[in-house]
Design a protein around this motif. Sequence first.
Motif, PDB file in Angstrom:
ATOM      1  N   UNK A 156      -6.111   5.693  14.544  1.00  0.00           N
ATOM      2  CA  UNK A 156      -4.823   5.218  15.275  1.00  0.00           C
ATOM      3  C   UNK A 156      -4.041   4.161  14.415  1.00  0.00           C
ATOM      4  N   UNK A 157      -5.120   3.424  13.700  1.00  0.00           N
ATOM      5  CA  UNK A 157      -4.458   2.320  12.980  1.00  0.00           C
ATOM      6  C   UNK A 157      -3.604   2.977  11.684  1.00  0.00           C
ATOM      7  N   UNK A 158      -4.431   3.850  10.915  1.00  0.00           N
ATOM      8  CA  UNK A 158      -3.628   4.589   9.855  1.00  0.00           C
ATOM      9  C   UNK A 158      -2.643   5.279  10.147  1.00  0.00           C
ATOM     10  N   UNK A 159      -2.427   5.910  11.237  1.00  0.00           N
ATOM     11  CA  UNK A 159      -1.350   6.554  11.605  1.00  0.00           C
ATOM     12  C   UNK A 159      -0.206   5.828  12.179  1.00  0.00           C
ATOM     13  N   UNK A 160      -0.304   4.662  12.598  1.00  0.00           N
ATOM     14  CA  UNK A 160       0.627   3.875  13.164  1.00  0.00           C
ATOM     15  C   UNK A 160       1.204   3.178  11.612  1.00  0.00           C
ATOM     16  N   UNK A 161       0.379   2.983  10.917  1.00  0.00           N
ATOM     17  CA  UNK A 161       0.974   2.604   9.481  1.00  0.00           C
ATOM     18  C   UNK A 161       1.772   3.582   8.780  1.00  0.00           C
ATOM     19  N   UNK A 162       1.409   4.795   8.712  1.00  0.00           N
ATOM     20  CA  UNK A 162       2.280   5.518   8.286  1.00  0.00           C
ATOM     21  C   UNK A 162       3.425   5.733   8.833  1.00  0.00           C
ATOM     22  N   UNK A 163       3.435   5.911  10.328  1.00  0.00           N
ATOM     23  CA  UNK A 163       4.573   5.820  11.188  1.00  0.00           C
ATOM     24  C   UNK A 163       5.663   4.643  10.723  1.00  0.00           C
ATOM     25  N   UNK A 164       5.126   3.515  10.420  1.00  0.00           N
ATOM     26  CA  UNK A 164       5.837   2.392  10.269  1.00  0.00           C
ATOM     27  C   UNK A 164       6.434   2.526   8.673  1.00  0.00           C
ATOM     28  N   UNK A 165       5.643   2.850   7.697  1.00  0.00           N
ATOM     29  CA  UNK A 165       6.056   3.369   6.280  1.00  0.00           C
ATOM     30  C   UNK A 165       7.238   4.221   6.339  1.00  0.00           C
ATOM     31  N   UNK A 166       7.295   5.114   7.192  1.00  0.00           N
ATOM     32  CA  UNK A 166       8.283   6.164   7.426  1.00  0.00           C
ATOM     33  C   UNK A 166       9.353   5.780   8.415  1.00  0.00           C
ATOM     34  N   UNK A 167       9.349   4.558   8.943  1.00  0.00           N
ATOM     35  CA  UNK A 167      10.482   3.905   9.818  1.00  0.00           C
ATOM     36  C   UNK A 167      10.452   4.572  10.882  1.00  0.00           C
ATOM     37  N   UNK A 168       9.487   5.381  11.386  1.00  0.00           N
ATOM     38  CA  UNK A 168       9.394   5.829  12.707  1.00  0.00           C
ATOM     39  C   UNK A 168       9.152   4.527  13.815  1.00  0.00           C
ATOM     40  N   UNK A 169       8.256   3.639  13.354  1.00  0.00           N
ATOM     41  CA  UNK A 169       7.890   2.416  14.014  1.00  0.00           C
ATOM     42  C   UNK A 169       8.660   1.288  13.386  1.00  0.00           C
ATOM     43  N   UNK A 208      -2.055   8.217   3.416  1.00  0.00           N
ATOM     44  CA  UNK A 208      -2.102   9.763   3.853  1.00  0.00           C
ATOM     45  C   UNK A 208      -3.416  10.032   3.496  1.00  0.00           C
ATOM     46  N   UNK A 209      -4.087   9.882   2.313  1.00  0.00           N
ATOM     47  CA  UNK A 209      -5.404  10.275   2.089  1.00  0.00           C
ATOM     48  C   UNK A 209      -6.442   9.571   2.815  1.00  0.00           C
ATOM     49  N   UNK A 210      -6.345   8.381   3.125  1.00  0.00           N
ATOM     50  CA  UNK A 210      -7.269   7.661   3.974  1.00  0.00           C
ATOM     51  C   UNK A 210      -7.224   8.170   5.381  1.00  0.00           C
ATOM     52  N   UNK A 211      -6.019   8.705   5.790  1.00  0.00           N
ATOM     53  CA  UNK A 211      -5.792   9.089   7.258  1.00  0.00           C
ATOM     54  C   UNK A 211      -6.587  10.514   7.423  1.00  0.00           C
ATOM     55  N   UNK A 221       0.863  -1.311   0.149  1.00  0.00           N
ATOM     56  CA  UNK A 221      -0.079   0.035  -0.006  1.00  0.00           C
ATOM     57  C   UNK A 221       1.032   1.200   0.049  1.00  0.00           C
ATOM     58  N   UNK A 222       0.669   2.030  -1.023  1.00  0.00           N
ATOM     59  CA  UNK A 222       1.468   3.390  -1.123  1.00  0.00           C
ATOM     60  C   UNK A 222       1.321   4.418  -0.025  1.00  0.00           C
ATOM     61  N   UNK A 223       2.270   5.181   0.303  1.00  0.00           N
ATOM     62  CA  UNK A 223       2.261   6.238   1.277  1.00  0.00           C
ATOM     63  C   UNK A 223       0.962   7.241   0.868  1.00  0.00           C
ATOM     64  N   UNK A 224       1.012   7.525  -0.352  1.00  0.00           N
ATOM     65  CA  UNK A 224      -0.266   8.484  -0.665  1.00  0.00           C
ATOM     66  C   UNK A 224      -1.586   7.884  -0.461  1.00  0.00           C
ATOM     67  N   UNK A 225      -1.746   6.741  -0.569  1.00  0.00           N
ATOM     68  CA  UNK A 225      -3.266   6.120  -0.051  1.00  0.00           C
ATOM     69  C   UNK A 225      -3.392   6.215   1.124  1.00  0.00           C
TER      70      UNK A 225
END
Length: 215
Positions: free
Chosen positions: A64-77, A7-10, A1-5
């Motif tokens: 919360x779910x989407x935020x954690x997925x974004x953070x993981x995608x960006x290597x923060x998690x 982010x838009x969902x978030x 799943x891409x970062x853009x998708x």
Amino acid sequence: MSYTILLVAHIAVLGYWLGSDLCINSEYRFITHRPDIDFAARDAMTDHLMDVDQHVRYALILQLTLGAMLASHLAYLPPQWFWAMPVVGAAWIALVEVAHRQRRSATGERLAQIDRWVRYAIALALLLAAFGAFDTMPLWLRIKLGLFAALIGCGVIIRFFLMRHFRIWAEMREQGPGPERETIIRTTYRQATMVLLALWTCVAAMVLLAIFKPI
């Protein structure tokens, strides 16, 4: 799943959340400020209000779910979080849904209590992350997580106000409305709305941090 998708969902879930909150507060105010309407009609609207209230609960979990997925995608998690969080989110939504459907039973009350404990645990985990549990996170994200913990706390406080409302409402259903009870439910509405304003302030601050990343 891409970062853009993601982010838009978030962002879309944020709009869904705030829109649901506005609708719920508007209906809640109508119910508590219209003693001139037949009580049976107000009671039916109150039941509908709790159905609508589910949307806010879904939105919090999705955010919360989407935020954690974004953070993981960006290597923060850690990368495992990207796949683990959807499973956790789906399980939490299932808990919230079953608790709602069983809300008039002892089982529903126990499930609602479990849901509150889940919120306490997640708020604590967010605070730990905010204070440095993950050294990969920038300061702006840590502050955002702290605000998210405060937001969950606001939501729990609102639930307690609603519990008080429904205790008085049950008395009104059994014994009939009266000036004193009407005053209590209007006061409870005002108190819950003040906490909701604090919640929205947290959301606004989180959005500004995410956009500008000032620190």
